[in-house]
Design a protein around this motif. Structure first.
Motif, PDB file in Angstrom:
ATOM      1  N   SER A 250      -0.488  -4.963 -14.961  1.00  0.00           N
ATOM      2  CA  SER A 250       0.592  -4.138 -14.428  1.00  0.00           C
ATOM      3  C   SER A 250       0.024  -3.017 -13.577  1.00  0.00           C
ATOM      4  CB  SER A 250       1.418  -3.544 -15.577  1.00  0.00           C
ATOM      5  OG  SER A 250       0.587  -2.798 -16.431  1.00  0.00           O
ATOM      6  N   SER A 251       0.708  -2.704 -12.486  1.00  0.00           N
ATOM      7  CA  SER A 251       0.227  -1.691 -11.553  1.00  0.00           C
ATOM      8  C   SER A 251       0.435  -0.299 -12.129  1.00  0.00           C
ATOM      9  CB  SER A 251       0.983  -1.805 -10.221  1.00  0.00           C
ATOM     10  OG  SER A 251       0.785  -3.081  -9.656  1.00  0.00           O
ATOM     11  N   PRO A 252      -0.491   0.623 -11.847  1.00  0.00           N
ATOM     12  CA  PRO A 252      -0.300   1.999 -12.319  1.00  0.00           C
ATOM     13  C   PRO A 252       0.927   2.630 -11.677  1.00  0.00           C
ATOM     14  CG  PRO A 252      -2.153   1.853 -10.806  1.00  0.00           C
ATOM     15  CD  PRO A 252      -1.740   0.456 -11.096  1.00  0.00           C
ATOM     16  N   ALA A 253       1.424   3.676 -12.311  1.00  0.00           N
ATOM     17  CA  ALA A 253       2.680   4.290 -11.863  1.00  0.00           C
ATOM     18  C   ALA A 253       2.616   4.751 -10.419  1.00  0.00           C
ATOM     19  CB  ALA A 253       3.014   5.477 -12.777  1.00  0.00           C
ATOM     20  N   GLN A 256       3.802   2.238  -7.691  1.00  0.00           N
ATOM     21  CA  GLN A 256       5.124   1.620  -7.718  1.00  0.00           C
ATOM     22  C   GLN A 256       5.928   1.896  -6.452  1.00  0.00           C
ATOM     23  OE1 GLN A 256       6.186  -0.663  -9.870  1.00  0.00           O
ATOM     24  NE2 GLN A 256       4.128  -0.489 -10.709  1.00  0.00           N
ATOM     25  N   ASP A 257       5.659   3.014  -5.772  1.00  0.00           N
ATOM     26  CA  ASP A 257       6.386   3.318  -4.548  1.00  0.00           C
ATOM     27  C   ASP A 257       6.165   2.228  -3.506  1.00  0.00           C
ATOM     28  OD1 ASP A 257       7.343   5.603  -5.670  1.00  0.00           O
ATOM     29  OD2 ASP A 257       5.974   6.961  -4.620  1.00  0.00           O
ATOM     30  N   SER A 258       4.926   1.743  -3.377  1.00  0.00           N
ATOM     31  CA  SER A 258       4.625   0.686  -2.405  1.00  0.00           C
ATOM     32  C   SER A 258       5.390  -0.584  -2.736  1.00  0.00           C
ATOM     33  CB  SER A 258       3.120   0.375  -2.396  1.00  0.00           C
ATOM     34  OG  SER A 258       2.372   1.490  -2.009  1.00  0.00           O
ATOM     35  N   ILE A 259       5.350  -0.981  -3.999  1.00  0.00           N
ATOM     36  CA  ILE A 259       6.017  -2.222  -4.400  1.00  0.00           C
ATOM     37  C   ILE A 259       7.535  -2.076  -4.286  1.00  0.00           C
ATOM     38  CG2 ILE A 259       6.326  -3.865  -6.272  1.00  0.00           C
ATOM     39  CD1 ILE A 259       3.494  -3.819  -5.009  1.00  0.00           C
ATOM     40  N   SER A 260       8.044  -0.925  -4.672  1.00  0.00           N
ATOM     41  CA  SER A 260       9.492  -0.700  -4.566  1.00  0.00           C
ATOM     42  C   SER A 260       9.943  -0.769  -3.112  1.00  0.00           C
ATOM     43  CB  SER A 260       9.872   0.657  -5.173  1.00  0.00           C
ATOM     44  OG  SER A 260       9.564   0.691  -6.545  1.00  0.00           O
ATOM     45  N   PRO A 299       8.133  -4.107  10.490  1.00  0.00           N
ATOM     46  CA  PRO A 299       7.928  -3.247   9.312  1.00  0.00           C
ATOM     47  C   PRO A 299       6.449  -3.236   8.920  1.00  0.00           C
ATOM     48  CG  PRO A 299       9.730  -4.800   8.946  1.00  0.00           C
ATOM     49  CD  PRO A 299       9.038  -5.244  10.191  1.00  0.00           C
ATOM     50  N   PHE A 300       5.966  -2.104   8.433  1.00  0.00           N
ATOM     51  CA  PHE A 300       4.557  -2.049   8.043  1.00  0.00           C
ATOM     52  C   PHE A 300       4.362  -1.143   6.838  1.00  0.00           C
ATOM     53  CE2 PHE A 300       5.106   1.331  11.208  1.00  0.00           C
ATOM     54  CZ  PHE A 300       4.500   2.432  10.614  1.00  0.00           C
ATOM     55  N   LEU A 301       3.368  -1.519   6.038  1.00  0.00           N
ATOM     56  CA  LEU A 301       2.866  -0.700   4.927  1.00  0.00           C
ATOM     57  C   LEU A 301       1.418  -0.363   5.277  1.00  0.00           C
ATOM     58  CD1 LEU A 301       2.997   0.511   2.045  1.00  0.00           C
ATOM     59  CD2 LEU A 301       2.289  -1.738   1.183  1.00  0.00           C
ATOM     60  N   TRP A 302       1.154   0.929   5.508  1.00  0.00           N
ATOM     61  CA  TRP A 302      -0.138   1.365   6.042  1.00  0.00           C
ATOM     62  C   TRP A 302      -0.816   2.274   5.029  1.00  0.00           C
ATOM     63  CZ3 TRP A 302      -0.565   4.893  11.027  1.00  0.00           C
ATOM     64  CH2 TRP A 302      -1.911   5.015  11.386  1.00  0.00           C
ATOM     65  N   VAL A 303      -1.989   1.865   4.573  1.00  0.00           N
ATOM     66  CA  VAL A 303      -2.794   2.691   3.680  1.00  0.00           C
ATOM     67  C   VAL A 303      -3.717   3.563   4.528  1.00  0.00           C
ATOM     68  CG1 VAL A 303      -4.520   2.736   1.840  1.00  0.00           C
ATOM     69  CG2 VAL A 303      -2.734   0.971   1.841  1.00  0.00           C
ATOM     70  N   TRP A 335      -2.814   5.089  -1.120  1.00  0.00           N
ATOM     71  CA  TRP A 335      -3.440   3.980  -1.859  1.00  0.00           C
ATOM     72  C   TRP A 335      -2.356   2.968  -2.186  1.00  0.00           C
ATOM     73  CZ3 TRP A 335      -2.753   1.849  -6.774  1.00  0.00           C
ATOM     74  CH2 TRP A 335      -3.750   0.969  -7.214  1.00  0.00           C
ATOM     75  N   ALA A 336      -2.742   1.705  -2.290  1.00  0.00           N
ATOM     76  CA  ALA A 336      -1.791   0.663  -2.686  1.00  0.00           C
ATOM     77  C   ALA A 336      -2.520  -0.368  -3.547  1.00  0.00           C
ATOM     78  CB  ALA A 336      -1.179  -0.010  -1.459  1.00  0.00           C
ATOM     79  N   PRO A 337      -1.816  -0.996  -4.489  1.00  0.00           N
ATOM     80  CA  PRO A 337      -2.434  -2.033  -5.330  1.00  0.00           C
ATOM     81  C   PRO A 337      -2.568  -3.320  -4.522  1.00  0.00           C
ATOM     82  CG  PRO A 337      -0.115  -1.828  -5.892  1.00  0.00           C
ATOM     83  CD  PRO A 337      -0.393  -0.789  -4.831  1.00  0.00           C
ATOM     84  N   GLN A 338      -3.701  -3.519  -3.894  1.00  0.00           N
ATOM     85  CA  GLN A 338      -3.823  -4.538  -2.851  1.00  0.00           C
ATOM     86  C   GLN A 338      -3.465  -5.947  -3.311  1.00  0.00           C
ATOM     87  OE1 GLN A 338      -6.554  -4.144   0.454  1.00  0.00           O
ATOM     88  NE2 GLN A 338      -7.642  -5.936  -0.310  1.00  0.00           N
ATOM     89  N   GLN A 339      -3.941  -6.348  -4.474  1.00  0.00           N
ATOM     90  CA  GLN A 339      -3.638  -7.713  -4.920  1.00  0.00           C
ATOM     91  C   GLN A 339      -2.143  -7.915  -5.110  1.00  0.00           C
ATOM     92  OE1 GLN A 339      -6.130  -8.864  -8.259  1.00  0.00           O
ATOM     93  NE2 GLN A 339      -7.912  -7.909  -7.306  1.00  0.00           N
ATOM     94  N   ALA A 340      -1.464  -6.900  -5.662  1.00  0.00           N
ATOM     95  CA  ALA A 340      -0.017  -7.001  -5.839  1.00  0.00           C
ATOM     96  C   ALA A 340       0.705  -6.999  -4.499  1.00  0.00           C
ATOM     97  CB  ALA A 340       0.486  -5.853  -6.718  1.00  0.00           C
TER      98      ALA A 340
END
Length: 455
Positions: A250-253, A256-260, A299-303, A335-340
């Motif tokens: 499970s991803s750390p708290a 969760q913003d990235s996944i949400s 759309p993009f998610l940029w770390v 930061w983002a949970p890359q594998q997820a």
């Protein structure tokens, strides 16, 4: 983690293994993953580590941790580039490891040490292991393709391909197809000879080891592995992908913003952008990336790692007009949970620095790539991604906002991108099969365990 807990309860420990990563995050992560795999097969695990960038033992309750102090000054640990740091530690640590290894071998007689598994960059560990009569296996955290390039350094130096010259960048290297001179590993450091010396030591001590372990796939690197088995006189165990042996935790708290945010996006619509833990951008590069993303309309998610842009803490260089233009379409995080993220159905592409961990994770999830390599073996990986495996687009030397916009749109919405995605998914299917009973990675893991126990 449940699989590990069940293993702990049901299996009697066979033998203890000592695992020793170099203190760089891209090397620590796969070594810890390998530790989990071997623990699940019944081995006790002791992680050897330095003070510098030490892993947190509380995150790994099934392992024992043992400190090998490196004796770095504050100036050395804060100011040196990664290659110079590893070269210095190879000089500093031999005697220290010998003392600690003697202590570890004399204790836990009910749980005897079977072998040392060291990062391939730890050249000094072969001599120490030999003196202790302890088998030494090596983990190479990159892939077979790039390792063949490193093995060819004497030839490349002799033929004048290295050090890389501006006038020869576009030349093909016929001894290493499909590479061009500009794809050869290059490390900018004050004493380049340290880099060549470190690589020569790595090749020499790999050949003296009991076996070479890779986080890769026989299917993906078949031709390179055939050559490696001809060149290196040691058993080779290609047991990857390490991260697919267990379901993701499970991803750390804080992630969760990235996944949400991804949950609100359409399937295959998001380009995920991350350049690893070490790359540093100039302010010009940073702004060209920003406006390339904005102008692509995707759309993009940029770390954006804090401190990863020269002269900037985080996002203060981005003008208000950019932020307004991408509002609701772009998500920028530290930061983002890359594998997820790569496994999320909304992600349709990965703009990456092409470090091997990131490259292989992307291939394993069937996510096509845009390649933006910086140094070392990243350039080799990028060439293979675009020209051999054909699962991505290489930006080459065109990294202005227009070229970036074109690459993103090609990958995400045009017919060429559809074909790249089809090939990516085909590779994912093959690699998934390698971990199943009878698959190449499954068989290599069995061979590795047998080899360790027979030493």
């Amino acid at each position: 983690m449940d699989a590990l807990r069940e293993s702990h309860i049901q299996q009697k420990k066979m033998r203890r293994l000592l695992l020793f990563p170099t203190p760089l995050q891209g090397h620590i992560n796969p070594m810890i993953q390998l530790a989990h795999i071997l623990y699940s097969k019944g081995f006790s695990i002791t992680i050897l580590h330095n003070n510098f960038n030490s892993p947190d033992p509380s995150k790994y309750p099934f392992f024992t941790f043992h400190l090998i102090p490196e004796g770095l000054s504050e100036k050395e640990s804060s100011s040196m580039d990664a290659t110079s740091l590893i070269a210095l530690l190879n000089e500093k640590l031999a005697e220290t490891l010998q003392d600690h290894l003697s202590m570890l071998l004399s204790e836990n007689t009910d749980d005897p040490v079977a072998a040392l598994i060291a990062d391939a960059s730890w050249n000094f560990t072969q001599g120490v292991a030999d003196a202790a009569k302890l088998p030494r296996f090596v983990l190479r955290t990159s892939n077979a393709c790039s390792f063949l390039v490193y093995n060819s350094f004497p030839l490349l130096l002799e033929k004048g391909y290295m050090p890389v010259k501006e006038s020869r960048l576009e030349e093909l290297v016929p001894e290493l197809p499909p590479l061009k001179v500009k794809d050869l590993p290059e490390i900018k450091m004050k004493k380049p000879e340290d880099f060549f010396y470190l690589v020569a030591g790595m090749i020499r001590t790999v050949n003296a080891s009991s076996g070479l372990i890779w986080n890769s796939s026989e299917d993906l690197e078949q031709d390179a592995l055939i050559k490696c088995r001809q060149v290196f006189n040691v058993p080779i165990f290609n047991i990857g992908p390490f991260h697919n042996y267990f379901p993701p935790s499970s991803s750390p708290a804080e992630s969760q913003d990235s996944i949400s945010w991804l949950d609100t996006q359409a399937p295959n619509s998001v380009i995920y952008v991350s350049f690893g833990t070490m790359a540093v951008l100039t302010q010009t590069e940073f702004l060209e990336i920003a406006y390339g993303l904005a102008n692509s309309q995707q759309p993009f998610l940029w770390v954006v790692r804090p401190g990863s842009v020269q002269g900037s803490e985080w996002l203060e260089l981005l003008p208000d007009e950019f932020l307004e233009k991408v509002r609701g379409r772009g998500e920028i995080v530290k930061w983002a949970p890359q594998q997820a993220v790569l496994a999320h159905p909304a992600v349709g592409g990965f703009w990456t620095h092409c470090g091997w961990n990131s490259t292989f994770e992307s291939i394993c999830e069937g996510v096509p790539m845009i390649c933006h390599p910086s140094f070392g073996d990243q350039k080799v990986n990028a060439r293979y991604v675009s020209d051999v495996w054909r699962v991505g687009i290489h930006l080459e030397d065109k990294r202005d906002r227009a070229a970036i916009e074109k690459a993103i749109r090609t990958l995400m919405v045009e017919d060429e991108g559809v074909e790249i995605r089809r090939k990516s998914l085909a590779w994912k299917e093959k690699i998934d099969g390698s971990l199943k009973q009878g698959g190449s990675s499954y068989q290599c893991l069995d061979s590795l365990i047998s080899s360790i126990l027979s030493c």
